[in-house]
Design a protein around this motif. Structure first.
Motif, PDB file in Angstrom:
ATOM      1  N   THR A 190      -1.957  -0.961  -2.434  1.00 28.82           N
ATOM      2  CA  THR A 190      -2.270  -2.276  -1.894  1.00 28.82           C
ATOM      3  C   THR A 190      -0.978  -3.055  -1.667  1.00 28.82           C
ATOM      4  OG1 THR A 190      -3.476  -4.354  -2.302  1.00 28.82           O
ATOM      5  CG2 THR A 190      -2.539  -3.249  -4.214  1.00 28.82           C
ATOM      6  N   LEU A 191      -1.032  -4.044  -0.783  1.00 24.45           N
ATOM      7  CA  LEU A 191       0.073  -4.986  -0.586  1.00 24.45           C
ATOM      8  C   LEU A 191      -0.232  -6.323  -1.250  1.00 24.45           C
ATOM      9  CD1 LEU A 191       0.876  -4.281   3.177  1.00 24.45           C
ATOM     10  CD2 LEU A 191       2.033  -3.349   1.161  1.00 24.45           C
ATOM     11  N   ASP A 192      -1.399  -6.424  -1.864  1.00 30.35           N
ATOM     12  CA  ASP A 192      -1.872  -7.648  -2.501  1.00 30.35           C
ATOM     13  C   ASP A 192      -1.461  -7.637  -3.979  1.00 30.35           C
ATOM     14  OD1 ASP A 192      -3.409  -9.581  -3.852  1.00 30.35           O
ATOM     15  OD2 ASP A 192      -5.101  -9.363  -2.482  1.00 30.35           O
ATOM     16  N   ASP A 193      -0.561  -8.540  -4.361  1.00 31.06           N
ATOM     17  CA  ASP A 193      -0.071  -8.560  -5.737  1.00 31.06           C
ATOM     18  C   ASP A 193      -1.178  -8.815  -6.755  1.00 31.06           C
ATOM     19  OD1 ASP A 193       2.664  -8.034  -5.271  1.00 31.06           O
ATOM     20  OD2 ASP A 193       3.002 -10.103  -4.670  1.00 31.06           O
ATOM     21  N   ASP A 194      -2.134  -9.671  -6.399  1.00 33.08           N
ATOM     22  CA  ASP A 194      -3.220  -9.974  -7.324  1.00 33.08           C
ATOM     23  C   ASP A 194      -4.098  -8.746  -7.557  1.00 33.08           C
ATOM     24  OD1 ASP A 194      -4.872 -11.871  -8.922  1.00 33.08           O
ATOM     25  OD2 ASP A 194      -6.361 -11.427  -7.366  1.00 33.08           O
ATOM     26  N   LEU A 195      -4.415  -8.027  -6.490  1.00 27.80           N
ATOM     27  CA  LEU A 195      -5.205  -6.806  -6.632  1.00 27.80           C
ATOM     28  C   LEU A 195      -4.424  -5.763  -7.414  1.00 27.80           C
ATOM     29  CD1 LEU A 195      -7.602  -4.977  -6.113  1.00 27.80           C
ATOM     30  CD2 LEU A 195      -6.674  -4.501  -3.822  1.00 27.80           C
ATOM     31  N   PRO A 232     -13.686   1.754  -1.098  1.00 27.68           N
ATOM     32  CA  PRO A 232     -14.515   0.970  -0.174  1.00 27.68           C
ATOM     33  C   PRO A 232     -14.650  -0.487  -0.603  1.00 27.68           C
ATOM     34  CG  PRO A 232     -15.562   3.073  -0.691  1.00 27.68           C
ATOM     35  CD  PRO A 232     -14.383   2.946  -1.600  1.00 27.68           C
ATOM     36  N   GLN A 233     -14.445  -1.395   0.333  1.00 24.58           N
ATOM     37  CA  GLN A 233     -14.635  -2.832   0.125  1.00 24.58           C
ATOM     38  C   GLN A 233     -13.609  -3.467  -0.830  1.00 24.58           C
ATOM     39  OE1 GLN A 233     -17.097  -4.879   1.777  1.00 24.58           O
ATOM     40  NE2 GLN A 233     -16.943  -3.002   2.994  1.00 24.58           N
ATOM     41  N   ILE A 234     -12.666  -2.672  -1.321  1.00 23.43           N
ATOM     42  CA  ILE A 234     -11.638  -3.217  -2.215  1.00 23.43           C
ATOM     43  C   ILE A 234     -10.271  -3.179  -1.540  1.00 23.43           C
ATOM     44  CG2 ILE A 234     -10.480  -3.029  -4.450  1.00 23.43           C
ATOM     45  CD1 ILE A 234     -13.368  -3.977  -4.645  1.00 23.43           C
ATOM     46  N   ASN A 235      -9.853  -2.000  -1.088  1.00 24.08           N
ATOM     47  CA  ASN A 235      -8.546  -1.923  -0.416  1.00 24.08           C
ATOM     48  C   ASN A 235      -8.554  -1.093   0.858  1.00 24.08           C
ATOM     49  OD1 ASN A 235      -8.796   0.665  -1.482  1.00 24.08           O
ATOM     50  ND2 ASN A 235      -6.631   0.816  -2.048  1.00 24.08           N
TER      51      ASN A 235
END
Length: 352
Positions: A190-195, A232-235
């Motif tokens: 992911t590129l999302d730090d929170d995720l 699915p639906q997460i990243n």
């Protein structure tokens, strides 16, 4: 589930391993409230009997691998290696990321196995089960010492990691690359730090992994990106963005895998969904079942990495189109590595 959220850990439960004949459950008897202990990382040292693991899977681009550590402090909730902790009478849950095993004789065993007269050289993969650059590598340095052996023996290898610590060993990787003996794959989920903090709590940040790709490429080390797992639906919506970012950093090849939920990982991941994404839980699990023949996991060769059905097929098409647009090669594992240089020190002395 634990009574208090364990910050910095992926799993929040310690399910009994499937081999345990007995198990106990704690309950509130109304007498007093016991404060939960802080989860600290413990490391057990092990003297292993063998260090090179073999496989005959048609899904894998290598037939042998090396893992200096059992368990992984990165704490990735989705890790397919979690069930292996049950073989050491430990839980695939919190134990997997807090009760680690360092195989302290790994380097000696590697030299012994490579020096056997009947040994046939083929690339070894580091990181097939647990990350060779998880935090405890800073102190134990088993991965670095194994790289030193492989360089001295002129033995090819592939390496998979999501740890920025790999740059500590840039000197060895450059020397191996100059002899066409190494390829590195950086796992980028992911590129999302929170995720990332929720999904892979103690792994390197997305920005740090991109810096690793850039640094390796600048020094001439072949490096690709592994977008795994796609959830699915997460990243899964990030797939194209992940590939764009990896190419911009210097990746020349790419691969991906659909989320795998073998054995205890399924219940741990479902707990994680309910903790972090309760409104998406049923949708995520439904899409996984649609891609796994109605089950949460299908271990069949040819299906376990990619899945099947509409969602899996769409994901595969998106990956192929993005690779074509970016000029990315599909990850080929070790096909470009040179096995002809393999030369165990002192082997020729055996002729006299």
């Amino acid at each position: 589930m634990t009574s208090q959220y364990q910050s910095g850990r992926g799993a929040q439960a310690n399910p009994v391993n499937r081999f345990a004949p007995l198990h106990s459950e704690s309950c509130d008897d109304g007498w007093f409230q016991e404060l939960p202990e802080r989860c600290v990382t413990e490391v057990r040292e092990e003297q292993s009997r063998h260090i090179i693991s073999r496989n005959n899977s048609p899904d894998l681009p290598f037939d042998r691998s090396l893992n200096p550590y059992r368990g992984c402090e990165h704490g990735c909730i989705y890790c397919y290696a979690r069930p292996s902790h049950a073989y050491w009478d430990l839980s695939p849950g919190l134990d997997f990321e807090t009760r680690l095993i360092a195989r302290t004789n790994a380097v000696d065993l590697l030299e012994q196995e490579l020096s056997r007269p009947g040994y046939s050289c083929a690339p070894i993969n580091l990181g097939a089960n647990t990350d060779p650059y998880q935090p405890i590598e800073r102190n134990y340095r088993l991965t670095r010492r194994c790289l030193e052996v492989l360089l001295r023996y002129r033995h090819p290898l592939t390496l998979v990691t999501k740890g920025a610590l790999v740059l500590r060993d840039l000197d060895l990787l450059v020397a191996l690359a100059e002899r066409r003996l190494v390829r590195v794959m950086i796992s980028l989920t992911t590129l999302d730090d929170d995720l990332k903090r929720r999904l892979e709590p103690r792994a390197a940040s997305p920005a740090a992994r991109l810096r690793v790709i850039r640094a390796l490429r600048e020094r001439g080390v072949p490096v690709g990106v592994l977008c795994s797992p796609m959830i699915p639906q997460i990243n899964d919506h990030e797939l194209e963005h992940l590939l764009d970012a990896a190419v911009a950093a210097g990746a020349d090849s790419a691969g991906y895998m659909l989320l795998r939920l073998p054995r205890e990982v399924a219940s741990l991941f479902q707990d994680w969904l309910e903790q972090h994404y309760p409104g998406k839980t049923e949708h995520v699990l439904s899409l996984l079942r649609q891609s796994r023949g109605g089950q949460l996991y299908d271990a069949s060769f040819g299906k376990r990495f990619r899945g099947e059905g509409p969602f899996a097929e769409l994901l595969a098409q998106r990956f192929q189109l993005a690779c074509r647009r970016l000029g990315l090669q599909r990850a080929q594992g070790s096909s470009e590595l040179d096995c002809s240089q393999f030369a165990p020190p002192g082997r020729q002395m055996g002729l006299f």
